[in-house]
Design an enzyme around this catalytic site. Structure first.
Site, mmCIF file in Angstrom:
data_model
loop_
_atom_site.group_PDB
_atom_site.id
_atom_site.type_symbol
_atom_site.label_atom_id
_atom_site.label_comp_id
_atom_site.label_asym_id
_atom_site.label_seq_id
_atom_site.Cartn_x
_atom_site.Cartn_y
_atom_site.Cartn_z
ATOM 1 N N GLY A 22 57.095 49.332 34.991
ATOM 2 C CA GLY A 22 57.630 47.989 34.876
ATOM 3 C C GLY A 22 56.673 46.886 35.277
ATOM 4 O O GLY A 22 56.940 45.713 35.028
ATOM 5 N N LYS A 35 53.126 44.633 35.138
ATOM 6 C CA LYS A 35 52.439 44.057 33.991
ATOM 7 C C LYS A 35 50.926 44.104 34.176
ATOM 8 O O LYS A 35 50.416 43.838 35.265
ATOM 9 C CB LYS A 35 52.886 42.613 33.770
ATOM 10 C CG LYS A 35 54.355 42.501 33.360
ATOM 11 C CD LYS A 35 54.742 41.070 33.049
ATOM 12 C CE LYS A 35 56.198 40.986 32.636
ATOM 13 N NZ LYS A 35 56.444 41.664 31.343
ATOM 14 N N MET A 36 50.222 44.439 33.098
ATOM 15 C CA MET A 36 48.767 44.460 33.088
ATOM 16 C C MET A 36 48.265 43.463 32.051
ATOM 17 O O MET A 36 48.693 43.494 30.896
ATOM 18 C CB MET A 36 48.246 45.860 32.738
ATOM 19 C CG MET A 36 46.727 45.957 32.694
ATOM 20 S SD MET A 36 46.146 47.624 32.275
ATOM 21 C CE MET A 36 46.596 47.693 30.521
ATOM 22 N N PRO A 37 47.369 42.554 32.429
ATOM 23 C CA PRO A 37 46.809 41.624 31.440
ATOM 24 C C PRO A 37 46.135 42.361 30.288
ATOM 25 O O PRO A 37 45.411 43.341 30.500
ATOM 26 C CB PRO A 37 45.795 40.820 32.260
ATOM 27 C CG PRO A 37 46.300 40.898 33.670
ATOM 28 C CD PRO A 37 46.881 42.271 33.795
ATOM 29 N N LEU A 62 43.771 41.275 28.367
ATOM 30 C CA LEU A 62 42.336 41.000 28.322
ATOM 31 C C LEU A 62 41.737 41.177 29.711
ATOM 32 O O LEU A 62 42.233 40.608 30.690
ATOM 33 C CB LEU A 62 42.077 39.575 27.840
ATOM 34 C CG LEU A 62 40.621 39.096 27.867
ATOM 35 C CD1 LEU A 62 39.758 39.905 26.898
ATOM 36 C CD2 LEU A 62 40.527 37.608 27.558
ATOM 37 N N LEU A 100 37.775 42.075 31.968
ATOM 38 C CA LEU A 100 36.311 42.096 31.945
ATOM 39 C C LEU A 100 35.832 43.458 32.410
ATOM 40 O O LEU A 100 36.128 43.887 33.526
ATOM 41 C CB LEU A 100 35.732 41.023 32.859
ATOM 42 C CG LEU A 100 34.196 40.993 32.942
ATOM 43 C CD1 LEU A 100 33.597 40.434 31.643
ATOM 44 C CD2 LEU A 100 33.723 40.179 34.143
ATOM 45 N N TYR A 160 29.570 52.641 38.940
ATOM 46 C CA TYR A 160 28.883 51.483 38.377
ATOM 47 C C TYR A 160 27.925 50.834 39.371
ATOM 48 O O TYR A 160 27.008 50.119 38.972
ATOM 49 C CB TYR A 160 29.884 50.421 37.916
ATOM 50 C CG TYR A 160 30.718 50.790 36.705
ATOM 51 C CD1 TYR A 160 30.563 52.013 36.053
ATOM 52 C CD2 TYR A 160 31.668 49.907 36.204
ATOM 53 C CE1 TYR A 160 31.339 52.338 34.954
ATOM 54 C CE2 TYR A 160 32.444 50.221 35.108
ATOM 55 C CZ TYR A 160 32.284 51.437 34.490
ATOM 56 O OH TYR A 160 33.056 51.762 33.410
#
Length: 304
Positions: A15, A17-19, A21, A23, A57
């Protein structure tokens, strides 16, 4: 998230929310990139609220500096951001070690999403990418064991969601039948030269959100895809994509990102150039036609 951010987000299976867009901050280890902090700060200033990194990374300290700089300026709060990290591990015990290192270097109390980056345990070598003369060395660790360690992390409440990266349908199916907590996302390479339509269909049917981690192609990693008219070095120069971009008065990059977002797939293009970072936010201001979408999928069908 404000109303605009909510409209540009996708629901995960819990439930939250993930954007759509984000980077991506990956950079090949043999190339210098001293501007990760600048790129993240530029992305936040442009409206990005989704930042993707990984233990391997080597840039988490700089990302942490960028996040806290913007927090101190009052531009963002921690709860405004969706921070994603990935673990490429050798053994089960490496997962909490990687996770805790990430929290420390990012200067955060929790992560929004933590991904298991590959479907096999990796043998430890002298470098960061577990290679011996260019070959990745795997161990006999079952990824189900690795996933159970991921589930234990989520139970600790230090990460809100867990997911996978680079899993195929067979691997996901096995995981879904045996796991306690299903993956929230699967981050994979997706673009018009590698459409993976069966994987998209499977993930939609099992409530797993896809993240396209290489929406502009992957010239350094996909020589198998090079054929006449579909060189991943030149995806942004493909005449078909350029023509669609001209029709909509957009850039080829915007068309490629919109192609995914319009299918409910999140995108994490990487860039350290502020004008490209800003340009990528414009993908919510237009739509591709149904004909555009069909032609992109059919004309640029990936080889079997």
């Amino acid at each position: 998230m404000d109303e605009k951010q909510v409209a540009r987000a996708i629901n995960l299976n819990d439930g939250s929310k993930m954007p759509l867009l984000g980077l991506r901050t990956w950079k090949p280890s043999h190339l210098p990139w001293t501007s990760v902090q600048y790129a993240v700060e530029a992305a936040i200033a442009a409206g990005y609220r989704h930042i993707d990194t990984a233990c391997c990374y080597g840039n988490q300290v700089d990302i942490g500096k960028a996040l806290h700089s913007k927090m101190q300026q009052g531009i963002i709060r921690r709860q405004d951001m969706f921070i994603v990290n990935k673990c490429t591990c050798c053994a089960v015990e490496d997962i909490p070690k990687c996770f805790n290192t990430s929290l420390t270097e990012l200067q955060l109390d929790y992560l929004d999403l933590f991904l298991l980056q590959c479907t096999a345990g990796l043998k430890k070598t002298s470098d960061d990418f577990f290679r011996n003369e260019g070959t990745i060395l795997t161990s006999d660790v079952d990824y189900l064991e690795l996933w159970r360690a991921m589930e234990a992390l989520q139970a600790s409440a230090k990460v809100k969601n867990i997911g996978d990266s680079n899993f195929n349908i067979k691997q996901l199916n096995k995981l879904l039948h045996l796991c306690k907590i299903p993956p929230a996302v699967n981050q994979v390479e997706l673009h018009p030269y590698l459409t993976q339509e069966e994987l998209i269909k499977f993930c939609k049917g099992t409530n797993i959100v896809l993240i396209a981690c290489r929406p502009f192609g992957s010239p350094a990693r996909t020589p198998r895809l090079i054929r006449e008219g579909s060189d991943p070095n030149k995806l942004l120069q493909d005449s078909f994509i350029v023509d669609i971009a001209k029709k909509h008065k957009r850039s080829p990059a915007e068309v490629l990102l919109r192609y995914h977002v319009q299918q409910g797939i999140a995108v994490i293009p990487k860039s350290d150039k502020s004008h490209h970072i800003l340009e990528n936010t414009k993908i919510f201001d237009f739509s591709l036609t149904e004909e555009d979408m069909i032609r992109l999928k059919r004309r640029l069908q990936s080889p079997s």
